[in-house]
Design a protein around this motif. Sequence first.
Motif, PDB file in Angstrom:
ATOM      1  N   TRP A 144       1.742  19.797  -5.529  1.00  0.00           N
ATOM      2  CA  TRP A 144       1.392  20.334  -3.463  1.00  0.00           C
ATOM      3  C   TRP A 144       1.781  18.979  -3.167  1.00  0.00           C
ATOM      4  CZ3 TRP A 144      -3.304  24.019  -1.678  1.00  0.00           C
ATOM      5  CH2 TRP A 144      -2.775  24.999  -2.708  1.00  0.00           C
ATOM      6  N   GLY A 145       2.791  19.132  -1.971  1.00  0.00           N
ATOM      7  CA  GLY A 145       3.313  17.835  -1.313  1.00  0.00           C
ATOM      8  C   GLY A 145       2.397  17.916   0.019  1.00  0.00           C
ATOM      9  N   SER A 146       2.101  16.551   0.196  1.00  0.00           N
ATOM     10  CA  SER A 146       1.113  16.667   2.134  1.00  0.00           C
ATOM     11  C   SER A 146       2.430  16.885   3.178  1.00  0.00           C
ATOM     12  CB  SER A 146       0.784  15.043   1.948  1.00  0.00           C
ATOM     13  OG  SER A 146       0.975  14.528   3.247  1.00  0.00           O
ATOM     14  N   ILE A 147       1.631  17.282   3.562  1.00  0.00           N
ATOM     15  CA  ILE A 147       2.388  17.788   5.073  1.00  0.00           C
ATOM     16  C   ILE A 147       3.639  16.091   5.857  1.00  0.00           C
ATOM     17  CG2 ILE A 147       2.656  18.543   7.071  1.00  0.00           C
ATOM     18  CD1 ILE A 147       1.065  20.695   6.452  1.00  0.00           C
ATOM     19  N   PHE A 148       2.670  14.835   5.346  1.00  0.00           N
ATOM     20  CA  PHE A 148       2.517  13.645   5.639  1.00  0.00           C
ATOM     21  C   PHE A 148       3.647  13.236   4.770  1.00  0.00           C
ATOM     22  CE2 PHE A 148      -0.251  13.114   8.780  1.00  0.00           C
ATOM     23  CZ  PHE A 148       0.661  14.087  10.259  1.00  0.00           C
ATOM     24  N   SER A 149       4.496  13.535   3.339  1.00  0.00           N
ATOM     25  CA  SER A 149       4.902  13.010   2.493  1.00  0.00           C
ATOM     26  C   SER A 149       4.049  12.361   0.822  1.00  0.00           C
ATOM     27  CB  SER A 149       5.626  11.909   2.658  1.00  0.00           C
ATOM     28  OG  SER A 149       6.493  12.096   3.743  1.00  0.00           O
ATOM     29  N   GLY A 150       4.658  12.242   0.189  1.00  0.00           N
ATOM     30  CA  GLY A 150       3.866  12.193  -1.367  1.00  0.00           C
ATOM     31  C   GLY A 150       2.646  13.457  -1.546  1.00  0.00           C
ATOM     32  N   SER A 151       1.856  13.636  -3.075  1.00  0.00           N
ATOM     33  CA  SER A 151       1.092  14.354  -2.635  1.00  0.00           C
ATOM     34  C   SER A 151       0.407  14.980  -2.007  1.00  0.00           C
ATOM     35  CB  SER A 151       0.318  13.491  -4.908  1.00  0.00           C
ATOM     36  OG  SER A 151      -0.558  15.238  -5.126  1.00  0.00           O
ATOM     37  N   ALA A 152      -0.087  15.789  -2.278  1.00  0.00           N
ATOM     38  CA  ALA A 152      -1.345  16.316  -1.581  1.00  0.00           C
ATOM     39  C   ALA A 152      -2.909  16.227  -2.086  1.00  0.00           C
ATOM     40  CB  ALA A 152      -1.567  17.961  -1.530  1.00  0.00           C
ATOM     41  N   TRP A 153      -2.407  15.282  -3.141  1.00  0.00           N
ATOM     42  CA  TRP A 153      -3.825  15.597  -4.099  1.00  0.00           C
ATOM     43  C   TRP A 153      -4.644  13.538  -4.041  1.00  0.00           C
ATOM     44  CZ3 TRP A 153      -7.568  19.267  -5.220  1.00  0.00           C
ATOM     45  CH2 TRP A 153      -6.610  20.309  -5.318  1.00  0.00           C
ATOM     46  N   GLN A 154      -5.037  12.981  -3.953  1.00  0.00           N
ATOM     47  CA  GLN A 154      -5.452  11.832  -3.995  1.00  0.00           C
ATOM     48  C   GLN A 154      -6.516  11.402  -5.511  1.00  0.00           C
ATOM     49  OE1 GLN A 154      -4.010   9.087  -2.676  1.00  0.00           O
ATOM     50  NE2 GLN A 154      -4.786   7.602  -3.493  1.00  0.00           N
ATOM     51  N   TYR A 155      -6.132  10.402  -5.545  1.00  0.00           N
ATOM     52  CA  TYR A 155      -7.410  10.848  -6.776  1.00  0.00           C
ATOM     53  C   TYR A 155      -8.500   9.232  -6.729  1.00  0.00           C
ATOM     54  CZ  TYR A 155      -8.757   9.421 -11.954  1.00  0.00           C
ATOM     55  OH  TYR A 155     -10.014  10.059 -13.589  1.00  0.00           O
ATOM     56  N   ASP A 156     -10.051   9.732  -7.368  1.00  0.00           N
ATOM     57  CA  ASP A 156     -10.931   8.893  -6.638  1.00  0.00           C
ATOM     58  C   ASP A 156     -11.386   8.665  -8.354  1.00  0.00           C
ATOM     59  OD1 ASP A 156     -12.825   7.571  -5.381  1.00  0.00           O
ATOM     60  OD2 ASP A 156     -14.191   9.298  -6.379  1.00  0.00           O
ATOM     61  N   GLU A 157     -11.230   7.054  -7.904  1.00  0.00           N
ATOM     62  CA  GLU A 157     -11.430   6.474  -9.477  1.00  0.00           C
ATOM     63  C   GLU A 157     -13.219   6.173  -9.729  1.00  0.00           C
ATOM     64  OE1 GLU A 157     -10.647   4.252 -12.000  1.00  0.00           O
ATOM     65  OE2 GLU A 157      -8.577   4.353 -11.460  1.00  0.00           O
ATOM     66  N   GLU A 158     -14.178   6.718  -8.635  1.00  0.00           N
ATOM     67  CA  GLU A 158     -15.743   6.607  -9.022  1.00  0.00           C
ATOM     68  C   GLU A 158     -15.893   7.650  -9.299  1.00  0.00           C
ATOM     69  OE1 GLU A 158     -17.991   4.228  -8.452  1.00  0.00           O
ATOM     70  OE2 GLU A 158     -16.377   3.046  -8.432  1.00  0.00           O
ATOM     71  N   THR A 159     -15.576   8.790  -9.165  1.00  0.00           N
ATOM     72  CA  THR A 159     -15.692  10.290  -9.756  1.00  0.00           C
ATOM     73  C   THR A 159     -14.989  10.954 -10.532  1.00  0.00           C
ATOM     74  OG1 THR A 159     -15.257  11.155  -7.911  1.00  0.00           O
ATOM     75  CG2 THR A 159     -17.591  10.499  -7.818  1.00  0.00           C
ATOM     76  N   LYS A 160     -14.064  10.321 -10.860  1.00  0.00           N
ATOM     77  CA  LYS A 160     -12.813  10.880 -11.783  1.00  0.00           C
ATOM     78  C   LYS A 160     -12.361  12.475 -11.471  1.00  0.00           C
ATOM     79  CE  LYS A 160     -13.182   7.089 -14.336  1.00  0.00           C
ATOM     80  NZ  LYS A 160     -12.791   5.933 -13.296  1.00  0.00           N
ATOM     81  N   GLN A 161     -12.206  12.426 -10.069  1.00  0.00           N
ATOM     82  CA  GLN A 161     -11.523  13.788  -9.690  1.00  0.00           C
ATOM     83  C   GLN A 161     -10.119  13.486  -8.480  1.00  0.00           C
ATOM     84  OE1 GLN A 161     -15.116  16.810  -8.770  1.00  0.00           O
ATOM     85  NE2 GLN A 161     -14.252  17.934 -10.823  1.00  0.00           N
ATOM     86  N   TYR A 162      -9.821  14.694  -8.147  1.00  0.00           N
ATOM     87  CA  TYR A 162      -8.822  14.408  -7.319  1.00  0.00           C
ATOM     88  C   TYR A 162      -9.398  14.951  -6.211  1.00  0.00           C
ATOM     89  CZ  TYR A 162      -5.359  12.756  -9.920  1.00  0.00           C
ATOM     90  OH  TYR A 162      -4.161  12.708 -10.698  1.00  0.00           O
ATOM     91  N   TYR A 163      -8.745  14.544  -4.453  1.00  0.00           N
ATOM     92  CA  TYR A 163      -9.854  15.844  -3.634  1.00  0.00           C
ATOM     93  C   TYR A 163      -8.280  15.653  -2.669  1.00  0.00           C
ATOM     94  CZ  TYR A 163      -8.766  11.120  -0.513  1.00  0.00           C
ATOM     95  OH  TYR A 163      -8.542  10.474   0.263  1.00  0.00           O
ATOM     96  N   LEU A 164      -7.950  17.176  -2.118  1.00  0.00           N
ATOM     97  CA  LEU A 164      -6.857  17.891  -1.797  1.00  0.00           C
ATOM     98  C   LEU A 164      -6.806  17.211  -0.284  1.00  0.00           C
ATOM     99  CD1 LEU A 164      -4.859  19.465  -1.679  1.00  0.00           C
ATOM    100  CD2 LEU A 164      -6.345  21.109  -0.185  1.00  0.00           C
ATOM    101  N   HIS A 165      -5.698  16.737   0.335  1.00  0.00           N
ATOM    102  CA  HIS A 165      -5.555  16.158   1.461  1.00  0.00           C
ATOM    103  C   HIS A 165      -3.700  16.912   1.973  1.00  0.00           C
ATOM    104  CE1 HIS A 165      -2.685  13.053   0.437  1.00  0.00           C
ATOM    105  NE2 HIS A 165      -3.520  13.143  -0.331  1.00  0.00           N
ATOM    106  N   LEU A 166      -3.705  18.104   3.303  1.00  0.00           N
ATOM    107  CA  LEU A 166      -3.118  18.586   2.475  1.00  0.00           C
ATOM    108  C   LEU A 166      -2.040  17.266   3.906  1.00  0.00           C
ATOM    109  CD1 LEU A 166      -3.721  22.405   3.350  1.00  0.00           C
ATOM    110  CD2 LEU A 166      -2.911  20.963   1.827  1.00  0.00           C
ATOM    111  N   PHE A 167      -2.537  16.231   4.662  1.00  0.00           N
ATOM    112  CA  PHE A 167      -1.900  15.439   5.872  1.00  0.00           C
ATOM    113  C   PHE A 167      -2.417  14.140   5.434  1.00  0.00           C
ATOM    114  CE2 PHE A 167      -2.671  19.639   8.690  1.00  0.00           C
ATOM    115  CZ  PHE A 167      -1.606  19.826   8.647  1.00  0.00           C
ATOM    116  N   ALA A 168      -2.802  13.353   5.784  1.00  0.00           N
ATOM    117  CA  ALA A 168      -2.746  12.012   5.905  1.00  0.00           C
ATOM    118  C   ALA A 168      -3.696  11.651   4.151  1.00  0.00           C
ATOM    119  CB  ALA A 168      -2.406  10.931   6.406  1.00  0.00           C
TER     120      ALA A 168
END
Length: 560
Positions: A144-168
């Motif tokens: 998925w892509g973010s409505i504000f460009s780029g991937s809609a997922w952001q990786y979190d180093e601490e917990t080793k998972q991605y969170y969803l952000h449809l926007f920024a």
Amino acid sequence: MKKEAKDWWKKSVVYQIYPKSFNDSNGDGIGDIQGIIERLDYLKTLGVDVIWLSPIYDSPQEDNGYDIRNYQTIFNQYGTMEDFDQLLNEMHQRDMKLVMDLVVNHTSDEHQWFVESKISKDNPYRDYYIWRDGKENGEPPTNWGSIFSGSAWQYDEETKQYYLHLFATKQPDLNWENPKLRSDIYDMMKFWLDKGIDGFRMDVINFISKDPSYPDGIVAEGQLYGDSGPYFVNGPRIHEFLKEMNTEVISNYNVLTVGEMPGASPEDAMVYTDPENKELNMVFTFEHMNFDCVNGDKWNLKPIDLVELKKNFEKWQTSLHEIGWNSLYWNNHDQPRIVSRFGNDQEYRVKSAKMLATCLHMMQGTPYIYQGEEIGMTNVHFETLEDYRDIELLNMYKEKLSLGWSHERIMEAIYTKGRDNARTPMQWDESENGGFTSGTPWIKVNPKYKEINAKAALEDSNSIYYYYQRLIQLRKDVDIITTGRFELVLANDPNIFAYKRIGENETLIILCNFSDQVVGVSNEGIIESVKDASIVITNDEDKDSSRNVLNPYEAVVYSL
């Protein structure tokens, strides 16, 4: 105190204020609540009944307040809760209502819920957001892509998972599957309603239910990411969530609710706005905003096709008649200035602005006026990219460059469709910065402020402002505008938008010329009908007696 009708919003006209750009009372270059209070009489004179306030909550301002850090405090540059209480009181004293922006698809990543959510996988707030493991190869969970460009997922180093952000990246999506989260949101809504506000405009509210299987989307040619829309727009539990919100909160107050719903069709809206279903009063559609672009990519420009536009309005007007309710708008904080977009912002600026207003305000629904629309504010052409502020626009510039678009092509798209066109400061008078601030404005003022400003409009009896005032009053006085059915005429005419509003004892015929040419009315029945009809309103005051032609950008409403 008089008891308010349950559907009071049907005869109302709403005025949207973008606080950051409306009026700065303290010279810091940013609009504020006291600045709004200073201008309430201007809005009362215009005749609007309701003010919709874009977000004023505490926020890091990554997306101008649509990234909320705390739902129950005021952003400090806008003022205090005492200022807000004063605003609400001053509005109610003037018999005006206040609608707040409700942003509950996402928060800021600085919101306490997300701060907690990031700490660990077993934190009580982890499930307030949408966390997923990456694919086996380490890529994001979906394409998925973010409505504000780029991937809609952001990786979190601490917990080793991605969170969803449809926007920024700084706007993580909330997990509406979690009943505890929903309960907290309903409590927050009650906090504001108990203060006495009069409703909510709900930001991308049809995005809150996601497909729980999170599939990949189809990648269209020339695109970097998959089409994720089918998996979060009007999702599987959306009606359940809205009904619950209505039962728990909305039904206990007599308020206006409007849902911003990109990707909602008239068929969807019939369900969302049917009073029997107890969800929302009305929705914002986006379909009519997509006829001047290619394949839904708003930056890929093409000329407006009036025939397509008319058929779309017909679809919405007829589908919702006597079932749900329409919202009517040309402008808001996400759209360019309508007089520059569908009108002529040069020699016919005043005429075409009045024509566009007539065309919209004679339809069935609740009209929304965006700040500056009532004085015919235009798009802005800043010379350099550095003068722009909008995150969507700046991200898009980088992405389109990477896809091979030229700088010139991207800038033309920004001049035509960029959101900052709507966000330049309100032009109050011809003094420096258009009277918006005594300081340095957060974004430059449109250089046209010396000729286009509220002071000049108030001093000119033929101004766009007074024309809007008349249209607003007509809606209050002429019931057929609220109740009559809609019938499109001259459907295939490429220049004229013509329709009837038909009531039991009266018919209105509305004729609007969307071109800079003199155009003949090709329908004999219409010509015959209007020959002896009285004129309700027209933007062509020196119109001669010939009723079979329309002058450039002429609008006229006849009563039979």
